[in-house]
Design an enzyme around this catalytic site. Structure first.
Site, PDB file in Angstrom:
ATOM      1  N   HIS A 189      -9.700   0.711  -1.699  1.00 45.12           N
ATOM      2  CA  HIS A 189      -9.538   1.386  -0.172  1.00 45.12           C
ATOM      3  C   HIS A 189     -10.935   1.278   0.375  1.00 45.12           C
ATOM      4  O   HIS A 189     -11.901   1.652  -0.296  1.00 45.12           O
ATOM      5  CB  HIS A 189      -9.308   2.821  -0.195  1.00 45.12           C
ATOM      6  CG  HIS A 189      -7.809   3.177  -0.666  1.00 45.12           C
ATOM      7  ND1 HIS A 189      -7.011   2.627  -1.514  1.00 45.12           N
ATOM      8  CD2 HIS A 189      -6.998   3.771   0.298  1.00 45.12           C
ATOM      9  CE1 HIS A 189      -5.972   3.073  -1.565  1.00 45.12           C
ATOM     10  NE2 HIS A 189      -5.749   3.898  -0.559  1.00 45.12           N
ATOM     11  N   HIS A 223       0.938  -1.029  -0.131  1.00 47.15           N
ATOM     12  CA  HIS A 223      -0.095   0.125  -0.023  1.00 47.15           C
ATOM     13  C   HIS A 223       0.909   1.127   0.098  1.00 47.15           C
ATOM     14  O   HIS A 223       1.232   1.691   0.901  1.00 47.15           O
ATOM     15  CB  HIS A 223      -1.025   0.007   1.342  1.00 47.15           C
ATOM     16  CG  HIS A 223      -1.870   1.024   1.236  1.00 47.15           C
ATOM     17  ND1 HIS A 223      -3.147   0.973   1.814  1.00 47.15           N
ATOM     18  CD2 HIS A 223      -1.897   2.146   0.430  1.00 47.15           C
ATOM     19  CE1 HIS A 223      -3.933   1.841   1.776  1.00 47.15           C
ATOM     20  NE2 HIS A 223      -3.392   2.951   0.884  1.00 47.15           N
ATOM     21  N   HIS A 250       1.070   4.958  -2.334  1.00 49.33           N
ATOM     22  CA  HIS A 250       0.920   5.580  -3.541  1.00 49.33           C
ATOM     23  C   HIS A 250       1.974   6.131  -4.030  1.00 49.33           C
ATOM     24  O   HIS A 250       2.628   7.080  -3.370  1.00 49.33           O
ATOM     25  CB  HIS A 250      -0.130   6.648  -2.964  1.00 49.33           C
ATOM     26  CG  HIS A 250      -1.461   6.125  -2.619  1.00 49.33           C
ATOM     27  ND1 HIS A 250      -2.710   5.898  -3.413  1.00 49.33           N
ATOM     28  CD2 HIS A 250      -1.689   5.507  -1.245  1.00 49.33           C
ATOM     29  CE1 HIS A 250      -3.642   5.425  -2.496  1.00 49.33           C
ATOM     30  NE2 HIS A 250      -3.062   4.975  -1.388  1.00 49.33           N
ATOM     31  N   GLU A 300     -11.635   3.126   5.920  1.00 53.86           N
ATOM     32  CA  GLU A 300     -10.559   4.000   6.264  1.00 53.86           C
ATOM     33  C   GLU A 300     -11.219   5.103   7.230  1.00 53.86           C
ATOM     34  O   GLU A 300     -11.183   5.102   8.523  1.00 53.86           O
ATOM     35  CB  GLU A 300      -9.688   4.620   5.425  1.00 53.86           C
ATOM     36  CG  GLU A 300      -8.692   5.582   5.452  1.00 53.86           C
ATOM     37  CD  GLU A 300      -7.925   6.244   4.495  1.00 53.86           C
ATOM     38  OE1 GLU A 300      -8.443   6.397   3.358  1.00 53.86           O
ATOM     39  OE2 GLU A 300      -6.912   7.160   4.919  1.00 53.86           O
ATOM     40  N   ASP A 341       1.739   3.827   2.834  1.00 58.69           N
ATOM     41  CA  ASP A 341       0.650   4.742   2.202  1.00 58.69           C
ATOM     42  C   ASP A 341       1.376   6.052   1.452  1.00 58.69           C
ATOM     43  O   ASP A 341       1.458   5.924   0.113  1.00 58.69           O
ATOM     44  CB  ASP A 341      -0.381   5.229   3.041  1.00 58.69           C
ATOM     45  CG  ASP A 341      -1.704   5.546   2.574  1.00 58.69           C
ATOM     46  OD1 ASP A 341      -1.886   5.332   1.452  1.00 58.69           O
ATOM     47  OD2 ASP A 341      -2.625   6.008   3.707  1.00 58.69           O
ATOM     48  N   ASP A 342       1.558   7.091   2.055  1.00 58.37           N
ATOM     49  CA  ASP A 342       2.036   8.271   1.207  1.00 58.37           C
ATOM     50  C   ASP A 342       3.320   8.709   2.292  1.00 58.37           C
ATOM     51  O   ASP A 342       3.204   9.622   2.984  1.00 58.37           O
ATOM     52  CB  ASP A 342       0.793   9.309   1.327  1.00 58.37           C
ATOM     53  CG  ASP A 342      -0.228   8.874   0.356  1.00 58.37           C
ATOM     54  OD1 ASP A 342      -0.353   8.920  -0.808  1.00 58.37           O
ATOM     55  OD2 ASP A 342      -1.225   8.465   1.113  1.00 58.37           O
TER      56      ASP A 342
HETATM   57  N1  HPA Z   1      -7.042   6.992   1.216  1.00 65.42           N
HETATM   58  C1  HPA Z   1      -7.529   7.616   0.030  1.00 65.42           C
HETATM   59  N2  HPA Z   1      -6.980   7.885  -0.886  1.00 65.42           N
HETATM   60  C2  HPA Z   1      -5.492   8.189  -1.060  1.00 65.42           C
HETATM   61  C3  HPA Z   1      -4.902   7.782   0.310  1.00 65.42           C
HETATM   62  C4  HPA Z   1      -5.445   7.278   1.168  1.00 65.42           C
HETATM   63  O1  HPA Z   1      -4.920   6.609   2.345  1.00 65.42           O
HETATM   64  N3  HPA Z   1      -3.571   8.157  -0.156  1.00 65.42           N
HETATM   65  C5  HPA Z   1      -3.502   8.411  -1.235  1.00 65.42           C
HETATM   66  N4  HPA Z   1      -4.884   8.509  -1.830  1.00 65.42           N
HETATM   67 ZN    ZN Z   2      -3.847   4.644   0.442  1.00 64.24          ZN
END
Ligand code: HPA
Ligand code: ZN
Length: 336
Positions: free
Chosen positions: A196, A16, A18, A199, A277-278
């Protein structure tokens, strides 16, 4: 061996990430300069002060601004290769990388520029660092199903470079079922599916992702614990969750790491994994996430080994490749 050294030494898969979320401020400024793009920030320091989020949307607003600097194949290459360097330093052996074509095609950047830059960097990362990879194309769920369908068709000439489709961006108000027809078509074309869900969104979104989108994995999914029937179903269907602890705290899904539910996820026999994630926005890469959550929750070596093993079990690697990596982990655990 200290638990920190164990975390560093274990081979891991990241499932996971991006790729646009790996764009570090320094590289963002460098690329903006060479493309003669003016960022709405006076300096790297100023940009970093904006990295203070209240929720998913407040992050996305800033994240999409950052992607505007990416224009040429070289930009996508540089961003991806920089991530792979970090991944190598953290002993990642396999990465399944999300990219958001619509963030770029909406700015008239050709699909081909995006995918070629990313996949050339991945090929070089494989040669140089031995990191295997898969690419996952995500649809932006705040856009229409029609636009997702167009993107799906646009991806077809590059189908051999993409293993799966996913769903990201603003979750609440954009339920998985909005993309039912798109995912059905994607499956017919031979793509695997992930999404996703859970969350920020209600656990019902996880049910929808399973039943309507036929996903093989849920990204985040931390809200599943609110629904005992759902937990049972995820365990029964062996659907892994790609959990991102630093992200969850930065976006206020949990108040702090000590309140994170990943230990409960494991205790419920869910195939939970740790991911970044990011990482350029949330304060750390995969080892930072492992070390942070280990400390906060007092996870023991067995938990850490389980998480590393889950990362390969949950991947889209072949059974043979999974076994090879799992055996490596077993070797290290025996030395403890
Ligand atoms: N959630 C939804 N969209 C996203 C995320 C996330 O954690 N990171 C980058 N785009
Ligand atoms: Zn994500």
């Amino acid at each position: 061996m200290s638990i920190k050294n164990l975390i560093k030494k274990l081979p891991k898969a990241e499932l996971h990430i991006h790729i646009e979320g790996s764009l570090e401020p320094e590289l963002m400024f460098k690329i903006a300069k060479r493309n003669k793009i003016k960022l709405p920030y006076s300096s790297i320091k100023h940009l970093k002060t904006a990295y203070n989020f209240n929720n998913l949307q407040s992050f996305l607003d800033i994240y999409y601004k950052g992607t505007n600097v990416l224009i040429t194949e070289k930009d996508f290459y540089n961003m991806t290769f920089a991530y792979l360097k970090k991944a190598h330093a953290d002993n990642i052996k396999h990465a399944e990388i999300f990219f958001d074509p619509q963030s770029h095609t909406s700015r008239k950047i050709p699909f081909k520029t995006v995918i070629n830059g990313i996949s050339k960097a991945c090929e070089d990362g494989k040669k140089k660092f031995g990191i295997s990879y898969h690419l996952i194309m995500c649809f932006l769920r705040h856009l229409s199903a029609n636009e997702a369908m167009k993107t799906l068709e646009e991806s077809l000439p590059f189908k051999n470079k993409i293993i799966a489709v996913g769903l990201d961006s603003s979750e609440v108000g954009n339920p998985p079922k909005k993309f039912k027809a798109v995912f059905k078509k994607a499956i017919n074309y031979g793509y695997l599916t992930v999404a996703h869900a859970g969350e920020e969104g209600h656990p019902d979104y996880i049910w929808e992702a399973l039943d309507e989108l036929k996903v093989k994995r849920i990204d985040h999914g931390v809200r599943c614990l609110e629904d005992p029937k759902l937990i049972k179903e995820l365990v029964k269907r062996k659907i892994p969750l790609t959990v991102c602890p630093f992200s969850n705290v930065k976006l206020k899904v949990f108040k702090d790491l000590k309140k994170h539910n990943i230990k409960q996820l494991l205790d419920n026999n869910l195939i939970a994994t740790i991911n970044s994630d990011d990482p350029a926005y949330f304060g750390g890469y995969i080892n930072d996430n492992y070390i942070g959550i280990q400390k906060a929750l007092g996870l023991n070596k067995k938990d850490i080994i389980m998480l590393a093993k889950n990362s390969f079990k949950a991947s889209f690697l072949s059974e043979k490749e999974k076994r090879r990596n799992l055996e490596e982990i077993d070797k290290i655990s025996k030395e403890l």
